[in-house]
Write an enzyme that holds these catalytic residues in place. Structure first.
Site, short mmCIF file in Angstrom:
data_model
loop_
_atom_site.label_atom_id
_atom_site.label_comp_id
_atom_site.label_asym_id
_atom_site.label_seq_id
_atom_site.Cartn_x
_atom_site.Cartn_y
_atom_site.Cartn_z
N CYS A 273 0.87 -1.18 0.00
CA CYS A 273 0.00 0.00 0.00
C CYS A 273 0.91 1.24 0.00
O CYS A 273 1.88 1.30 0.77
CB CYS A 273 -0.91 0.00 1.24
SG CYS A 273 -2.02 -1.43 1.31
N CYS B 160 1.72 3.34 3.30
CA CYS B 160 2.10 2.61 4.51
C CYS B 160 3.61 2.31 4.51
O CYS B 160 4.14 1.76 3.53
CB CYS B 160 1.32 1.30 4.59
SG CYS B 160 1.78 0.27 5.97
N1 SAH Z 1 -2.33 -5.12 6.51
C1 SAH Z 1 -3.44 -4.88 7.37
C2 SAH Z 1 -3.06 -4.47 8.78
C3 SAH Z 1 -2.00 -3.43 8.96
S1 SAH Z 1 -2.36 -1.74 8.63
C4 SAH Z 1 -4.39 -3.88 6.76
O1 SAH Z 1 -3.99 -3.20 5.82
O2 SAH Z 1 -5.52 -3.78 7.20
C5 SAH Z 1 -3.51 -1.23 9.84
C6 SAH Z 1 -4.30 0.00 9.40
O3 SAH Z 1 -3.46 1.15 9.26
C7 SAH Z 1 -4.99 -0.19 8.04
O4 SAH Z 1 -6.33 0.17 8.11
C8 SAH Z 1 -4.23 0.77 7.14
O5 SAH Z 1 -5.06 1.22 6.09
C9 SAH Z 1 -3.84 1.85 8.12
N2 SAH Z 1 -2.72 2.68 7.64
C10 SAH Z 1 -1.66 2.28 6.93
N3 SAH Z 1 -0.86 3.33 6.67
C11 SAH Z 1 -1.43 4.41 7.23
C12 SAH Z 1 -1.08 5.79 7.33
N4 SAH Z 1 0.03 6.26 6.76
N5 SAH Z 1 -1.91 6.62 8.00
C13 SAH Z 1 -3.03 6.15 8.57
N6 SAH Z 1 -3.40 4.86 8.54
C14 SAH Z 1 -2.63 3.99 7.87
#
Ligand code: SAH
Length: 394
Positions: A163, A166
């Site tokens: 993603c 992230c």
């Molecule tokens: N891989 C799983 C769990 C880990 S991320 C998933 O994607 O659901 C956990 C949460 O953090 C997810 O909802 C993701 O969308 C969110 N997330 C990731 N990067 C982020 C960011 N930079 N700011 C806010 N939320 C974020």
């Protein structure tokens, strides 16, 4: 190699009963390098199976596995559970028969992760950098809040899902975590937290990794965490978050003792694919169909929606989101973007967050804002970087 065989007895729209079969080789390097298998990776049913194979009757094995679960995990609010005495005398003292000594002493009851760094934030959150036995680094976050403290767990070293917003997604995947390494994050958090209040009662699989890409170990970990003789988490307080691996949702409900969270983040296929490559494999239509088919009646899905300025944060987006989720019993967690690896994605203004949430609420959607916690120590959603952190200038 045959592993834990989950025999499913499905009933449509209700949670199928799961019976674990024989235990086999663990899937991570933990047990493969000649080190002892982690006791914390074995749900009680698998421990019983192992004891039956070691010569116990079924009832002896079950009674013994219950004693072990109580002994090793039952006092987990104190640091006593981190290094339980593990020899014949200690086992004899808790009523274990000599027939079980060899099988049990071949397992390791100690915590498999070492604390490499503790990073407490002003707001009470604490990010932990933990080192596995093979040197892999993962992160766990302790999140105190009014009424409950939550531990945010990692399920993988890195993540393959890429993603764009992230930090973990930019690392790529190094390896899966063993169920014991997942459970041990909780044992460490509980030991550090001690008897402070509010107690650690919630677990979320929202740290590093995509839990559905390691679902077998995640499932086993949820069974260990929710054993009411041991760590005693209520299954309703264990939440597993996925990017939306649609074809595993049914298996999730069949094998995990946990609730489901889905990272939605956009309800426009083109936009979602741009920030979440998973959407090219399972688009929004496929994801929603899988949820409509698989979520058992008594369960709600938690949809996570990372709010990104001028990308998915308009009132029109809120209207479309409300309509998209309307066929699925759910709550929505709006997460203002935390600064991540893609500088072109910006956090929304507080006003945009409030207006978005108000609009969802007007549509009758139960909505909560997830305020950033531990941002200044890199402990907030999407900021967990594991080994990469060591390479950053301080
Ligand atoms: N891989 C799983 C769990 C880990 S991320 C998933 O994607 O659901 C956990 C949460 O953090 C997810 O909802 C993701 O969308 C969110 N997330 C990731 N990067 C982020 C960011 N930079 N700011 C806010 N939320 C974020």
């Amino acid at each position: 190699m045959l592993f834990a065989v989950a025999v499913l007895v499905p009933t449509p729209k209700t949670r199928p009963r799961v019976v674990y079969g024989g235990a086999g080789e663990p899937s991570s390097p933990v047990g493969r390098k000649g080190s002892r298998r982690l006791l914390s990776s074995l749900p009680a049913s698998e421990l019983s199976d192992l004891l039956v194979r070691s010569g116990g009757s079924s009832s002896q094995a079950q009674a013994t596995s219950a004693k072990i679960v109580r002994y090793v995990f039952g006092s987990a609010t104190s640091s006593g559970a981190m290094e339980p005495v593990w020899d014949e005398a200690a086992l004899h003292a808790i009523g274990v028969g000599a027939w079980a000594f060899e099988a049990l002493l071949a397992l390791s009851p100690t915590v498999s992760l070492a604390i490499a760094e503790r990073a407490p934030a002003q707001d009470g959150a604490e990010r932990l950098l933990l080192r596995a036995m093979d040197g892999a680094l993962i992160e766990t976050v302790i999140l105190p809040a009014a009424g409950r403290t939550t531990v945010c767990l990692s399920s993988q070293v890195g993540c393959a899902r890429a993603c764009t917003f992230c930090e973990t997604g930019s690392l790529g995947l190094t390896r899966q975590l063993d169920a014991g390494e997942i459970v041990d994050q909780v044992r460490i958090a509980r030991a550090l937290w001690g008897n402070k209040s509010p107690a650690i009662m919630n677990v979320v699989f929202m740290g590093m990794g995509e839990p559905f890409d390691n679902l077998r170990e995640v499932a086993r970990a949820t069974h260990v965490l929710t054993d009411d003789r041991g760590l005693k988490f209520s299954p309703s307080r264990v939440t597993v978050s996925t990017v939306g691996v649609a074809d595993k949702i049914e298996t999730f409900y069949a094998t995990c003792r946990a609730e489901l969270a889905v990272s939605l983040n956009s309800i426009d296929d083109e936009a979602r694919t741009r920030i979440m490559p998973i959407n090219a494999r399972f688009n929004l239509g496929v994801l929603r169909a899988a949820l409509e088919r698989s979520v058992p009646k008594s369960h709600k899905v938690l949809f996570e929606y990372v709010l990104i300025a001028d990308f998915n944060d308009s009132l029109g987006h809120a209207d479309r989101l409300a309509s998209w989720v309307s066929t699925i019993p759910c709550r929505v967690n709006v997460i203002p973007l935390n600064p991540g690896p893609d500088p072109s994605l910006r956090s929304p203004s507080p006003e945009a967050v409030s207006a978005f949430v108000a609009r969802l609420s007007q549509h009758g959607v139960t909505t909560l804002v997830r305020r950033p916690r531990g941002r200044e120590v890199g402990g907030a959603c999407g900021q967990l970087a594991g080994a990469r952190r060591n390479t950053w200038p301080s």
